[in-house]
Design a protein around this motif. Sequence first.
Motif, mmCIF file in Angstrom:
data_model
loop_
_atom_site.group_PDB
_atom_site.id
_atom_site.type_symbol
_atom_site.label_atom_id
_atom_site.label_comp_id
_atom_site.label_asym_id
_atom_site.label_seq_id
_atom_site.Cartn_x
_atom_site.Cartn_y
_atom_site.Cartn_z
ATOM 1 N N SER A 69 0.822 -1.207 0.000
ATOM 2 C CA SER A 69 0.000 0.000 0.000
ATOM 3 C C SER A 69 0.858 1.260 0.000
ATOM 4 O O SER A 69 0.419 2.326 -0.436
ATOM 5 C CB SER A 69 -0.923 0.000 1.231
ATOM 6 N N SER A 70 2.098 1.123 0.453
ATOM 7 C CA SER A 70 3.006 2.279 0.475
ATOM 8 C C SER A 70 3.750 2.442 -0.847
ATOM 9 O O SER A 70 4.524 3.394 -1.015
ATOM 10 C CB SER A 70 4.017 2.124 1.616
ATOM 11 N N GLY A 71 3.536 1.486 -1.770
ATOM 12 C CA GLY A 71 4.194 1.576 -3.070
ATOM 13 C C GLY A 71 5.486 0.790 -3.159
ATOM 14 O O GLY A 71 6.160 0.817 -4.194
ATOM 15 N N ARG A 72 5.845 0.063 -2.103
ATOM 16 C CA ARG A 72 7.063 -0.742 -2.131
ATOM 17 C C ARG A 72 6.838 -1.974 -2.989
ATOM 18 O O ARG A 72 5.827 -2.671 -2.845
ATOM 19 C CB ARG A 72 7.450 -1.167 -0.710
ATOM 20 N N VAL A 73 7.790 -2.276 -3.872
ATOM 21 C CA VAL A 73 7.703 -3.440 -4.754
ATOM 22 C C VAL A 73 8.727 -4.475 -4.292
ATOM 23 O O VAL A 73 9.899 -4.143 -4.072
ATOM 24 C CB VAL A 73 7.973 -3.053 -6.224
ATOM 25 N N SER A 74 8.290 -5.711 -4.148
ATOM 26 C CA SER A 74 9.215 -6.762 -3.709
ATOM 27 C C SER A 74 8.721 -8.105 -4.225
ATOM 28 O O SER A 74 7.571 -8.257 -4.656
ATOM 29 C CB SER A 74 9.298 -6.801 -2.176
ATOM 30 N N THR A 75 9.614 -9.101 -4.179
ATOM 31 C CA THR A 75 9.181 -10.468 -4.451
ATOM 32 C C THR A 75 8.366 -10.925 -3.239
ATOM 33 O O THR A 75 8.665 -10.550 -2.100
ATOM 34 C CB THR A 75 10.376 -11.401 -4.660
ATOM 35 N N PRO A 76 7.326 -11.712 -3.452
ATOM 36 C CA PRO A 76 6.442 -12.080 -2.344
ATOM 37 C C PRO A 76 7.096 -13.030 -1.347
ATOM 38 O O PRO A 76 7.955 -13.830 -1.709
ATOM 39 C CB PRO A 76 5.256 -12.754 -3.045
ATOM 40 N N GLU A 77 6.680 -12.893 -0.115
ATOM 41 C CA GLU A 77 7.037 -13.852 0.929
ATOM 42 C C GLU A 77 5.778 -14.671 1.195
ATOM 43 O O GLU A 77 4.838 -14.181 1.803
ATOM 44 C CB GLU A 77 7.520 -13.132 2.182
ATOM 45 N N LEU A 78 5.766 -15.892 0.714
ATOM 46 C CA LEU A 78 4.548 -16.698 0.711
ATOM 47 C C LEU A 78 4.235 -17.270 2.091
ATOM 48 O O LEU A 78 5.117 -17.750 2.801
ATOM 49 C CB LEU A 78 4.677 -17.839 -0.297
ATOM 50 N N THR A 79 2.959 -17.231 2.456
ATOM 51 C CA THR A 79 2.501 -17.888 3.682
ATOM 52 C C THR A 79 2.424 -19.392 3.435
ATOM 53 O O THR A 79 2.427 -19.863 2.291
ATOM 54 C CB THR A 79 1.111 -17.380 4.081
ATOM 55 N N ASN A 80 2.320 -20.154 4.529
ATOM 56 C CA ASN A 80 2.182 -21.603 4.392
ATOM 57 C C ASN A 80 0.938 -21.968 3.583
ATOM 58 O O ASN A 80 0.968 -22.894 2.765
ATOM 59 C CB ASN A 80 2.118 -22.260 5.771
ATOM 60 N N ASP A 81 -0.152 -21.250 3.836
ATOM 61 C CA ASP A 81 -1.395 -21.532 3.101
ATOM 62 C C ASP A 81 -1.202 -21.293 1.605
ATOM 63 O O ASP A 81 -1.716 -22.055 0.780
ATOM 64 C CB ASP A 81 -2.536 -20.653 3.614
ATOM 65 N N ARG A 82 -0.472 -20.241 1.257
ATOM 66 C CA ARG A 82 -0.250 -19.934 -0.145
ATOM 67 C C ARG A 82 0.635 -20.988 -0.803
ATOM 68 O O ARG A 82 0.387 -21.408 -1.935
ATOM 69 C CB ARG A 82 0.398 -18.555 -0.270
ATOM 70 N N ILE A 83 1.667 -21.433 -0.083
ATOM 71 C CA ILE A 83 2.540 -22.484 -0.608
ATOM 72 C C ILE A 83 1.744 -23.758 -0.844
ATOM 73 O O ILE A 83 1.880 -24.420 -1.882
ATOM 74 C CB ILE A 83 3.722 -22.746 0.352
ATOM 75 N N GLU A 84 0.886 -24.115 0.106
ATOM 76 C CA GLU A 84 0.061 -25.317 -0.039
ATOM 77 C C GLU A 84 -0.881 -25.197 -1.231
ATOM 78 O O GLU A 84 -1.090 -26.163 -1.979
ATOM 79 C CB GLU A 84 -0.732 -25.564 1.245
ATOM 80 N N GLU A 85 -1.440 -24.000 -1.436
ATOM 81 C CA GLU A 85 -2.340 -23.780 -2.570
ATOM 82 C C GLU A 85 -1.598 -23.955 -3.896
ATOM 83 O O GLU A 85 -2.087 -24.624 -4.821
ATOM 84 C CB GLU A 85 -2.939 -22.378 -2.493
ATOM 85 N N LEU A 86 -0.418 -23.363 -4.000
ATOM 86 C CA LEU A 86 0.355 -23.455 -5.236
ATOM 87 C C LEU A 86 0.859 -24.885 -5.468
ATOM 88 O O LEU A 86 0.914 -25.352 -6.606
ATOM 89 C CB LEU A 86 1.522 -22.465 -5.203
ATOM 90 N N ALA A 87 1.214 -25.575 -4.383
ATOM 91 C CA ALA A 87 1.629 -26.981 -4.511
ATOM 92 C C ALA A 87 0.470 -27.837 -5.008
ATOM 93 O O ALA A 87 0.650 -28.735 -5.845
ATOM 94 C CB ALA A 87 2.142 -27.506 -3.175
ATOM 95 N N ALA A 88 -0.735 -27.551 -4.526
ATOM 96 C CA ALA A 88 -1.921 -28.289 -4.977
ATOM 97 C C ALA A 88 -2.183 -28.037 -6.458
ATOM 98 O O ALA A 88 -2.550 -28.952 -7.202
ATOM 99 C CB ALA A 88 -3.139 -27.896 -4.143
ATOM 100 N N LEU A 89 -1.985 -26.799 -6.893
ATOM 101 C CA LEU A 89 -2.141 -26.477 -8.306
ATOM 102 C C LEU A 89 -1.128 -27.245 -9.152
ATOM 103 O O LEU A 89 -1.464 -27.777 -10.213
ATOM 104 C CB LEU A 89 -1.975 -24.975 -8.538
#
Length: 215
Positions: A69-89
Amino acid sequence: MLSARPTDTQPAAHDLVYRALRSRIMHGDIASGQALTLRGIGKEFDVSMTPAREAVRRLVAEGALFLSSSGRVSTPELTNDRIEELAALRALLEVELASRALPRAHMALIDRLQSINMTVAEMVTKRDAVGYIRSNLEFHRTLYLRAQAPAMLAIVETVWLQLGPTMRALYGRLRRTEPPHYHKLIIAALKAGDEPGLRLAVRSDVTQGLRMLVS
Protein backbone atom coordinates in the motif's frame (compact mmCIF):
# COMPACT_ATOMS: atom_id res chain seq x y z
CA MET A 1 21.75 -2.38 -24.35
CA LEU A 2 18.18 -1.15 -23.74
CA SER A 3 17.82 2.57 -24.13
CA ALA A 4 14.99 4.98 -23.59
CA ARG A 5 13.93 5.87 -27.12
CA PRO A 6 10.90 7.51 -28.64
CA THR A 7 7.47 6.22 -27.72
CA ASP A 8 7.22 3.65 -30.50
CA THR A 9 10.17 1.70 -29.09
CA GLN A 10 8.93 1.72 -25.49
CA PRO A 11 6.82 -1.49 -25.79
CA ALA A 12 9.85 -3.45 -26.99
CA ALA A 13 11.96 -2.06 -24.15
CA HIS A 14 9.45 -2.87 -21.44
CA ASP A 15 8.92 -6.36 -22.86
CA LEU A 16 12.64 -7.11 -22.70
CA VAL A 17 12.81 -5.84 -19.11
CA TYR A 18 9.72 -7.87 -18.23
CA ARG A 19 11.12 -11.07 -19.72
CA ALA A 20 14.51 -10.66 -18.04
CA LEU A 21 12.97 -10.00 -14.61
CA ARG A 22 10.41 -12.78 -15.09
CA SER A 23 13.17 -15.29 -15.82
CA ARG A 24 15.17 -14.22 -12.76
CA ILE A 25 12.16 -14.47 -10.45
CA MET A 26 11.01 -17.85 -11.82
CA HIS A 27 14.48 -19.35 -11.43
CA GLY A 28 15.05 -18.03 -7.91
CA ASP A 29 17.69 -15.48 -8.85
CA ILE A 30 15.89 -12.89 -6.71
CA ALA A 31 15.36 -13.79 -3.07
CA SER A 32 11.98 -13.91 -1.37
CA GLY A 33 11.01 -10.50 0.04
CA GLN A 34 13.72 -8.63 -1.87
CA ALA A 35 12.76 -5.05 -2.73
CA LEU A 36 13.03 -3.67 -6.25
CA THR A 37 12.90 -0.03 -7.31
CA LEU A 38 11.91 1.46 -10.64
CA ARG A 39 15.04 3.59 -10.50
CA GLY A 40 17.22 0.53 -9.94
CA ILE A 41 15.53 -1.42 -12.73
CA GLY A 42 15.84 1.53 -15.09
CA LYS A 43 19.52 1.94 -14.31
CA GLU A 44 20.31 -1.76 -14.72
CA PHE A 45 18.55 -2.07 -18.07
CA ASP A 46 19.32 1.45 -19.27
CA VAL A 47 15.67 2.37 -19.77
CA SER A 48 13.45 5.19 -18.60
CA MET A 49 10.94 4.86 -15.77
CA THR A 50 8.07 4.11 -18.17
CA PRO A 51 9.20 0.67 -19.43
CA ALA A 52 10.46 -0.21 -15.95
CA ARG A 53 7.05 0.67 -14.47
CA GLU A 54 5.17 -1.28 -17.17
CA ALA A 55 7.33 -4.38 -16.64
CA VAL A 56 6.72 -4.23 -12.89
CA ARG A 57 2.98 -3.74 -13.44
CA ARG A 58 2.81 -6.93 -15.51
CA LEU A 59 4.78 -8.92 -12.94
CA VAL A 60 2.57 -7.68 -10.11
CA ALA A 61 -0.48 -8.80 -12.10
CA GLU A 62 1.05 -12.28 -12.44
CA GLY A 63 1.79 -12.54 -8.72
CA ALA A 64 5.55 -12.52 -9.32
CA LEU A 65 5.96 -9.21 -7.48
CA PHE A 66 4.06 -7.71 -4.56
CA LEU A 67 3.06 -4.04 -4.43
CA SER A 68 2.42 -2.78 -0.91
CA SER A 69 0.00 0.00 0.00
CA SER A 70 3.01 2.28 0.48
CA GLY A 71 4.19 1.58 -3.07
CA ARG A 72 7.06 -0.74 -2.13
CA VAL A 73 7.70 -3.44 -4.75
CA SER A 74 9.22 -6.76 -3.71
CA THR A 75 9.18 -10.47 -4.45
CA PRO A 76 6.44 -12.08 -2.34
CA GLU A 77 7.04 -13.85 0.93
CA LEU A 78 4.55 -16.70 0.71
CA THR A 79 2.50 -17.89 3.68
CA ASN A 80 2.18 -21.60 4.39
CA ASP A 81 -1.40 -21.53 3.10
CA ARG A 82 -0.25 -19.93 -0.14
CA ILE A 83 2.54 -22.48 -0.61
CA GLU A 84 0.06 -25.32 -0.04
CA GLU A 85 -2.34 -23.78 -2.57
CA LEU A 86 0.36 -23.45 -5.24
CA ALA A 87 1.63 -26.98 -4.51
CA ALA A 88 -1.92 -28.29 -4.98
CA LEU A 89 -2.14 -26.48 -8.31
CA ARG A 90 1.14 -28.05 -9.41
CA ALA A 91 -0.12 -31.49 -8.42
CA LEU A 92 -3.36 -31.08 -10.36
CA LEU A 93 -2.10 -29.38 -13.50
CA GLU A 94 1.33 -30.99 -13.95
CA VAL A 95 0.00 -34.50 -13.45
CA GLU A 96 -2.63 -33.79 -16.12
CA LEU A 97 -0.05 -32.35 -18.50
CA ALA A 98 2.22 -35.37 -18.04
CA SER A 99 -0.70 -37.72 -18.64
CA ARG A 100 -1.60 -35.91 -21.86
CA ALA A 101 2.04 -35.97 -22.96
CA LEU A 102 2.42 -39.74 -22.51
CA PRO A 103 0.73 -40.85 -25.78
CA ARG A 104 3.00 -38.42 -27.66
CA ALA A 105 6.19 -39.43 -25.89
CA HIS A 106 8.91 -40.89 -28.12
CA MET A 107 12.53 -41.93 -27.68
CA ALA A 108 13.83 -38.52 -28.79
CA LEU A 109 11.85 -36.91 -25.95
CA ILE A 110 13.09 -39.46 -23.43
CA ASP A 111 16.69 -38.95 -24.59
CA ARG A 112 16.20 -35.20 -24.21
CA LEU A 113 14.84 -35.59 -20.69
CA GLN A 114 17.79 -37.80 -19.74
CA SER A 115 20.18 -35.17 -21.11
CA ILE A 116 18.48 -32.40 -19.14
CA ASN A 117 18.60 -34.56 -16.02
CA MET A 118 22.36 -34.81 -16.45
CA THR A 119 22.47 -31.01 -16.39
CA VAL A 120 20.34 -31.05 -13.24
CA ALA A 121 22.91 -33.41 -11.68
CA GLU A 122 25.74 -31.10 -12.75
CA MET A 123 24.01 -28.11 -11.12
CA VAL A 124 23.61 -30.12 -7.91
CA THR A 125 27.32 -30.96 -7.93
CA LYS A 126 28.18 -27.29 -8.44
CA ARG A 127 25.67 -26.25 -5.74
CA ASP A 128 24.25 -23.80 -8.28
CA ALA A 129 20.75 -23.09 -6.96
CA VAL A 130 19.60 -20.93 -9.88
CA GLY A 131 21.06 -23.35 -12.42
CA TYR A 132 19.36 -26.22 -10.63
CA ILE A 133 15.94 -24.56 -10.64
CA ARG A 134 16.34 -23.51 -14.28
CA SER A 135 17.29 -27.01 -15.48
CA ASN A 136 14.68 -28.65 -13.25
CA LEU A 137 11.91 -26.51 -14.75
CA GLU A 138 13.31 -27.18 -18.23
CA PHE A 139 12.91 -30.90 -17.54
CA HIS A 140 9.24 -30.43 -16.69
CA ARG A 141 8.52 -27.94 -19.48
CA THR A 142 10.08 -30.23 -22.09
CA LEU A 143 7.76 -33.04 -21.04
CA TYR A 144 4.66 -30.87 -20.78
CA LEU A 145 5.13 -29.34 -24.22
CA ARG A 146 4.29 -32.78 -25.62
CA ALA A 147 0.81 -32.47 -24.05
CA GLN A 148 -0.04 -29.81 -26.64
CA ALA A 149 -2.10 -27.93 -24.04
CA PRO A 150 -0.70 -24.37 -24.18
CA ALA A 151 -3.35 -22.76 -21.96
CA MET A 152 -2.71 -25.27 -19.19
CA LEU A 153 1.05 -24.90 -19.51
CA ALA A 154 0.75 -21.10 -19.33
CA ILE A 155 -1.07 -21.42 -16.00
CA VAL A 156 1.60 -23.80 -14.71
CA GLU A 157 4.35 -21.34 -15.66
CA THR A 158 2.54 -18.63 -13.70
CA VAL A 159 2.57 -20.95 -10.67
CA TRP A 160 6.31 -21.54 -11.18
CA LEU A 161 6.79 -17.80 -11.37
CA GLN A 162 5.05 -17.19 -8.06
CA LEU A 163 7.07 -19.97 -6.44
CA GLY A 164 10.49 -19.01 -7.82
CA PRO A 165 11.97 -17.22 -4.79
CA THR A 166 10.42 -19.83 -2.47
CA MET A 167 11.98 -22.64 -4.52
CA ARG A 168 15.34 -20.97 -3.98
CA ALA A 169 14.76 -21.09 -0.22
CA LEU A 170 13.71 -24.73 -0.52
CA TYR A 171 16.88 -25.61 -2.42
CA GLY A 172 18.93 -24.21 0.46
CA ARG A 173 17.02 -26.32 2.94
CA LEU A 174 17.21 -29.55 0.94
CA ARG A 175 21.00 -29.36 0.46
CA ARG A 176 20.74 -31.77 -2.44
CA THR A 177 23.65 -34.06 -3.28
CA GLU A 178 22.01 -35.84 -6.23
CA PRO A 179 19.32 -35.15 -8.84
CA PRO A 180 15.65 -35.56 -7.89
CA HIS A 181 14.86 -39.26 -7.46
CA TYR A 182 11.45 -38.85 -9.08
CA HIS A 183 12.92 -37.67 -12.39
CA LYS A 184 14.25 -41.19 -12.92
CA LEU A 185 10.82 -42.62 -12.14
CA ILE A 186 9.21 -40.18 -14.60
CA ILE A 187 11.58 -41.30 -17.34
CA ALA A 188 11.05 -44.98 -16.50
CA ALA A 189 7.26 -44.55 -16.62
CA LEU A 190 7.49 -42.82 -20.00
CA LYS A 191 9.59 -45.68 -21.37
CA ALA A 192 7.10 -48.25 -20.09
CA GLY A 193 3.99 -46.32 -21.13
CA ASP A 194 2.91 -46.55 -17.47
CA GLU A 195 0.35 -43.77 -16.94
CA PRO A 196 -0.44 -44.50 -13.24
CA GLY A 197 3.29 -44.64 -12.50
CA LEU A 198 3.89 -41.42 -14.40
CA ARG A 199 1.11 -39.57 -12.60
CA LEU A 200 2.39 -40.72 -9.20
CA ALA A 201 6.01 -39.80 -10.01
CA VAL A 202 5.10 -36.32 -11.23
CA ARG A 203 2.79 -35.64 -8.28
CA SER A 204 5.47 -36.74 -5.82
CA ASP A 205 8.18 -34.73 -7.58
CA VAL A 206 6.29 -31.44 -7.62
CA THR A 207 4.92 -31.60 -4.06
CA GLN A 208 7.45 -33.47 -1.93
CA GLY A 209 9.89 -30.61 -1.44
CA LEU A 210 7.26 -27.92 -0.96
CA ARG A 211 5.80 -29.87 1.96
CA MET A 212 9.07 -29.29 3.84
CA LEU A 213 8.44 -25.55 3.81
CA VAL A 214 5.08 -25.82 5.57
CA SER A 215 5.99 -28.55 8.05
